[in-house]
Design an enzyme around this catalytic site. Structure first.
Site, PDB file in Angstrom:
ATOM      1  N   ASP A 152      10.549  -5.310   3.427  1.00 34.22           N
ATOM      2  CA  ASP A 152       9.944  -3.458   3.566  1.00 34.22           C
ATOM      3  C   ASP A 152      10.323  -4.106   1.950  1.00 34.22           C
ATOM      4  OD1 ASP A 152      10.085  -3.811   6.481  1.00 34.22           O
ATOM      5  OD2 ASP A 152      11.278  -1.771   5.765  1.00 34.22           O
ATOM      6  N   VAL A 153       9.088  -3.445   1.403  1.00 33.09           N
ATOM      7  CA  VAL A 153       9.391  -2.527  -0.396  1.00 33.09           C
ATOM      8  C   VAL A 153      10.460  -2.367  -0.692  1.00 33.09           C
ATOM      9  CG1 VAL A 153       7.877  -1.622  -2.242  1.00 33.09           C
ATOM     10  CG2 VAL A 153       6.772  -2.715  -0.277  1.00 33.09           C
TER      11      VAL A 153
END
Length: 319
Positions: A152-153
C-alpha cells in the site's frame, strides 16, 4: 456516439448499455443498482447518474430514486481512460537493498505507490527504479511491468521487482503457490486474545465505501497469521505472516478483530492515539521477504529496518 451535457458541452462517450432491472435489485437506489449491475464503484455510478448518462425507462432520474424490477436502464459508460504510464523520477527515500540481472529488492518509503494507476499522481517504485537505471521485465500490464507483489502507499518496507522475464514468471508463480514468505510488523490497538492466532476470513471490496475492503462471504480466501512480540499499556507489536496477498489484508483482518493498526483511521483506529504517537498513517511495515532466487534457486531473505516515523512511535510506547 456522443453524450450531451449542460452548457451545450459535448464529450466523447463510451459504450451504451441497455438492460432491465432484475428482481433482486427491486427497490434499490439508482446509483447503487447501476454499481451492482455494471461492476462500477458507487462513486462512478453516482457520477454517471448526475451527468445524465443513466436513463430509467427513457427518463433521467435522481441518484437516490428507487428502481423497480422490470424497468429498463440505459447507461452510457465512460470512455476508457488512457493507461497510466511510467515516468522516470527520483524518489526520495527509495533505497535499493539488492540488485542483480534477475531481481531488484527495494526498501519502499511511505507515500510511494508500487506502480502507476488511474488517479495516482505521486511517486512510484517503478518510476524510481527507472530513474536509477534499472531495466524491469516487460511482462505484465504496461504500467506495472515487473511488479510481482505490491505494498500500500501508506505501508513501508521490503518489496521485490523482477528484472528478467524468467524471474517475473517464476516469482509470480511462487507468490501464487504461496512459496514466498512475507512477514510484516504491525502495532495494533489493545491486546489480542489469544496472543498468537490465525485469521481465516474472505476479503472483498466494501459494499458501500470506495477504496475500502471488508470481510465478505463473497470475497477471496484470505489467511493471516499473527504472533504478539511485545505488549504495551495501550497497544501491541505483532509479527504477521501472510499466506495470501489481498489488498489491505492485514489492515482488514486486524480491524475485524477490533484491534486496528495504530494510526489506521480508514479502518477504525483511534485518532487521539495516532496524534500522541505522531503518526499520520498506519503502523505497518513489510519487515522480511524470503523466496527461492529465480536465477539460482537458492533461498534468499531480505530485511527492512523500521523507518523513522514508526521507530519514533514505538519509542513513545515503550517509554
Amino acid at each position: 456516439m456522443t453524450s450531451t451535457h449542460d452548457a451545450g458541452q459535448v464529450r466523447p462517450a463510451g459504450e451504451r448499455r441497455t438492460l432491465p432491472v432484475p428482481e433482486g435489485l427491486d427497490g434499490m437506489r439508482l446509483d447503487q443498482a447501476v454499481s451492482r449491475l455494471l461492476g462500477l464503484s458507487r462513486t462512478t455510478a453516482a457520477a454517471l447518474v448526475e451527468a445524465g448518462d443513466v436513463l430509467v425507462d427513457g427518463a433521467a432520474r435522481p441518484k437516490s430514486d428507487r428502481v423497480t424490477a422490470g424497468s429498463w436502464l440505459e447507461v452510457v459508460l465512460p470512455a476508457p481512460a488512457a493507461p497510466p504510464t511510467v515516468i522516470a523520477e527520483t524518489v526520495p527515500g527509495l533505497r535499493v537493498i539488492y540488485a542483480d540481472d534477475d531481481i531488484v529488492v527495494v526498501d519502499k518509503p511511505v507515500g510511494v505507490a508500487a506502480h502507476p494507476s488511474p488517479g495516482w499522481t505521486g511517486p512510484t517504485v517503478i518510476g524510481g527504479l527507472a530513474a536509477l537505471g534499472h531495466t524491469i521485465a516487460t511482462s505484465g500490464a504496461a504500467e506495472r511491468q515487473g511488479v510481482v507483489h505490491r505494498l500500500d502507499v501508506g505501508t513501508t518496507g521490503v518489496m521485490a521487482v523482477a528484472k528478467s522475464e524468467r524471474a517475473y514468471s517464476l516469482l509470480k508463480r511462487a507468490f501464487k503457490l504461496r512459496e514466498v514468505e512475507k512477514r510484516y510488523h504491525a502495532v495494533v490497538q489493545g491486546h489480542l486474545d489469544p496472543l498468537r492466532g490465525t485469521v481465516d476470513a474472505p476479503i472483498d471490496r466494501h459494499p458501500t465505501h470506495d477504496y475500502r475492503w471488508a470481510v465478505m462471504a463473497s470475497g477471496k480466501p484470505s489467511i493471516t497469521h499473527y504472533d504478539t512480540l511485545e505488549a504495551f499499556p495501550a497497544a501491541s507489536l505483532l509479527d504477521v505472516r501472510l499466506e495470501t496477498g489481498r489488498t489491505h489484508q492485514i489492515r482488514v483482518h486486524l480491524s475485524t478483530l477490533r484491534h486496528p493498526c495504530v494510526g489506521d483511521l480508514t479502518y477504525g483506529a483511534d485518532p487521539t492515539l495516532a496524534t500522541r504517537l505522531g503518526l499520520s498513517r498506519q503502523w505497518l511495515h513489510a519487515r522480511e521477504l524470503a523466496f527461492a532466487h529465480p536465477g539460482t534457486g537458492e533461498p534468499v531473505r531480505f530485511v527492512s529496518d523500521y523507518p523513522d516515523d514508526l521507530a519514533h512511535a514505538l519509542r513513545i510506547l515503550r517509554d
